[in-house]
Enzyme design. Sequence first.
Site, PDB file in Angstrom:
ATOM      1  N   LYS A  39       0.843  -1.209   0.000  1.00 27.25           N
ATOM      2  CA  LYS A  39       0.000   0.000   0.000  1.00 27.25           C
ATOM      3  C   LYS A  39       0.874   1.253   0.000  1.00 27.25           C
ATOM      4  O   LYS A  39       2.064   1.201   0.311  1.00 27.25           O
ATOM      5  CB  LYS A  39      -0.918  -0.019   1.227  1.00 27.25           C
ATOM      6  N   ARG A 138     -10.921   0.090  14.774  1.00 26.64           N
ATOM      7  CA  ARG A 138     -10.861   0.722  13.453  1.00 26.64           C
ATOM      8  C   ARG A 138     -11.984   0.207  12.551  1.00 26.64           C
ATOM      9  O   ARG A 138     -12.904   0.935  12.256  1.00 26.64           O
ATOM     10  CB  ARG A 138      -9.476   0.482  12.843  1.00 26.64           C
ATOM     11  N   HIS A 168      -6.487  -7.058  13.419  1.00 24.77           N
ATOM     12  CA  HIS A 168      -5.263  -6.247  13.401  1.00 24.77           C
ATOM     13  C   HIS A 168      -4.950  -5.853  14.840  1.00 24.77           C
ATOM     14  O   HIS A 168      -5.829  -5.396  15.564  1.00 24.77           O
ATOM     15  CB  HIS A 168      -5.498  -5.005  12.534  1.00 24.77           C
ATOM     16  N   ARG A 221       0.625 -10.541   6.886  1.00 17.73           N
ATOM     17  CA  ARG A 221       0.540  -9.317   6.090  1.00 17.73           C
ATOM     18  C   ARG A 221       1.845  -8.556   6.355  1.00 17.73           C
ATOM     19  O   ARG A 221       1.970  -7.823   7.327  1.00 17.73           O
ATOM     20  CB  ARG A 221      -0.694  -8.508   6.510  1.00 17.73           C
ATOM     21  N   TYR A 266      14.564  31.726   4.859  1.00 19.13           N
ATOM     22  CA  TYR A 266      13.387  32.494   5.267  1.00 19.13           C
ATOM     23  C   TYR A 266      13.450  32.897   6.733  1.00 19.13           C
ATOM     24  O   TYR A 266      13.850  32.113   7.591  1.00 19.13           O
ATOM     25  CB  TYR A 266      12.122  31.662   5.060  1.00 19.13           C
ATOM     26  N   ASP A 314      11.618  23.632  -1.735  1.00 18.85           N
ATOM     27  CA  ASP A 314      12.337  22.821  -2.729  1.00 18.85           C
ATOM     28  C   ASP A 314      13.835  22.719  -2.470  1.00 18.85           C
ATOM     29  O   ASP A 314      14.542  22.061  -3.234  1.00 18.85           O
ATOM     30  CB  ASP A 314      12.157  23.443  -4.122  1.00 18.85           C
TER      31      ASP A 314
HETATM   32  C1  LIG Z   1      -0.732  -1.656   6.920  1.00 20.34           C
HETATM   33  C2  LIG Z   1      -1.278  -2.900   7.468  1.00 20.34           C
HETATM   34  C3  LIG Z   1      -0.448  -4.002   7.659  1.00 20.34           C
HETATM   35  C4  LIG Z   1       1.054  -3.946   7.508  1.00 20.34           C
HETATM   36  O1  LIG Z   1       1.584  -3.426   8.694  1.00 20.34           O
HETATM   37  P1  LIG Z   1       3.163  -3.381   8.957  1.00 20.34           P
HETATM   38  O2  LIG Z   1       3.280  -2.823  10.316  1.00 20.34           O
HETATM   39  O3  LIG Z   1       3.713  -2.445   7.937  1.00 20.34           O
HETATM   40  O4  LIG Z   1       3.661  -4.755   8.800  1.00 20.34           O
HETATM   41  C5  LIG Z   1      -1.037  -5.186   8.050  1.00 20.34           C
HETATM   42  N1  LIG Z   1      -2.365  -5.280   8.270  1.00 20.34           N
HETATM   43  C6  LIG Z   1      -3.198  -4.224   8.115  1.00 20.34           C
HETATM   44  C7  LIG Z   1      -4.652  -4.386   8.369  1.00 20.34           C
HETATM   45  C8  LIG Z   1      -2.673  -2.997   7.726  1.00 20.34           C
HETATM   46  O5  LIG Z   1      -3.495  -1.946   7.595  1.00 20.34           O
END
Ligand SMILES: *Cc1c(COP(=O)(O)O)cnc(C)c1O
Length: 373
Positions: A39, A138, A168, A221, A266, A314
Amino acid sequence: MVTADLRPTQVLVNEQAIFENIQQAQRLAPHTRIFAVVKADAYGHGLLRVARIAHLAKVSGFCVAVLEEALALRQAHFTEPILVLGIVAPELAPLAAVHDISVPVGDEAWLKAAEPLLAKADTPVLKVHLAVDSGMGRIGFRQPQAIAKAAAFADAAPHLLVEGLFTHFATADEADTQYFDQQSARFNTMLQALPKRPRFVHVANSATSLWHQKTASDMIRFGVAMYGLNPSGRALPEPYPLKPALSLVSQIVFAKQIHAGDAVSYGATYHAQQDEWIGTVPMGYADGWLRRMQGFSVLVDGQRCEIVGRVCMDQFMIRLPHEYPFGTPVVLVGTSKAATITLQDVADYASTIHYEIACNLTQRVVRRSISRL
Ligand SMILES: *Cc1c(COP(=O)(O)O)cnc(C)c1O
């Protein structure tokens, strides 16, 4: 957005490092499928580049945050399973189904809204992963009865397949495991409430895969650790050495000597104390190099050089130990001779986490591969 690919400022992505980080995860959990989390443009490393490396490392699938990222992978002909992690509007269910993209579902209403749309469009079956809110707060089901009812609805619906159940963790990267254990128990209660175990039951992000290896899970994941970053920052030791994949380099594009009392940038907040050599680096907050990095250092020829005056949109300026010609390499993240600056160092200085620094590097900064596979 225009990518500045003629400018010396560039993100270098070490492909071999990503490949090896995946291999390490596979070694640690040989019977668990690895889904590469790509992502947010692969945490700033480049979506298609990282997907290709993960494909070469034979991951079982990909996770993304939004449907568009999944579609980009399909458009690039990746055929692995793809799971979107964020809620997708039920109106988009047919599009996901047509491209064989799995989506998360957190309530029965979503399934009830999607099924008739899938039927009407006569799509293939949509694979859904029921999300469990075991304490992250969430998305997801919170009650066993509610998830059982939703699963029964999906089982009876001709265009829906419950392919997964997942949760999660909020604290998998912390030494205190009390809240983690509580979430784990809640998730198991929800799993028991289902009439049958879905194909993928998964709970592990990177942190869970590293520090809670016993927590049963069919797939990992695998996100931030794939990029070689410790999910806990500095809190917990890595069970295997992670190889950071990202470095950020530039060059001095202009250098000059200024004298005592002369100001820089600045607000004219910085004044030279004596004769000083000042170099200009073509990177600014529009590139994701935060304004608050004033006072931090970058590396020139293995030496730390302070960022003086305010960071501009920049460009920013650094104080050099002596004259250096334009074209001299500057390392913002990475190694120069014996010195190294990590994304974690940058995050510490900016009072945030390395995830945010990596994701903030904008599309204007060109990404290039090194150690290409
Ligand atoms: C982003 C995400 C992950 C990955 O998390 P990391 O800490 O980068 O390994 C896994 N599961 C869900 C639901 C996420 O949103």
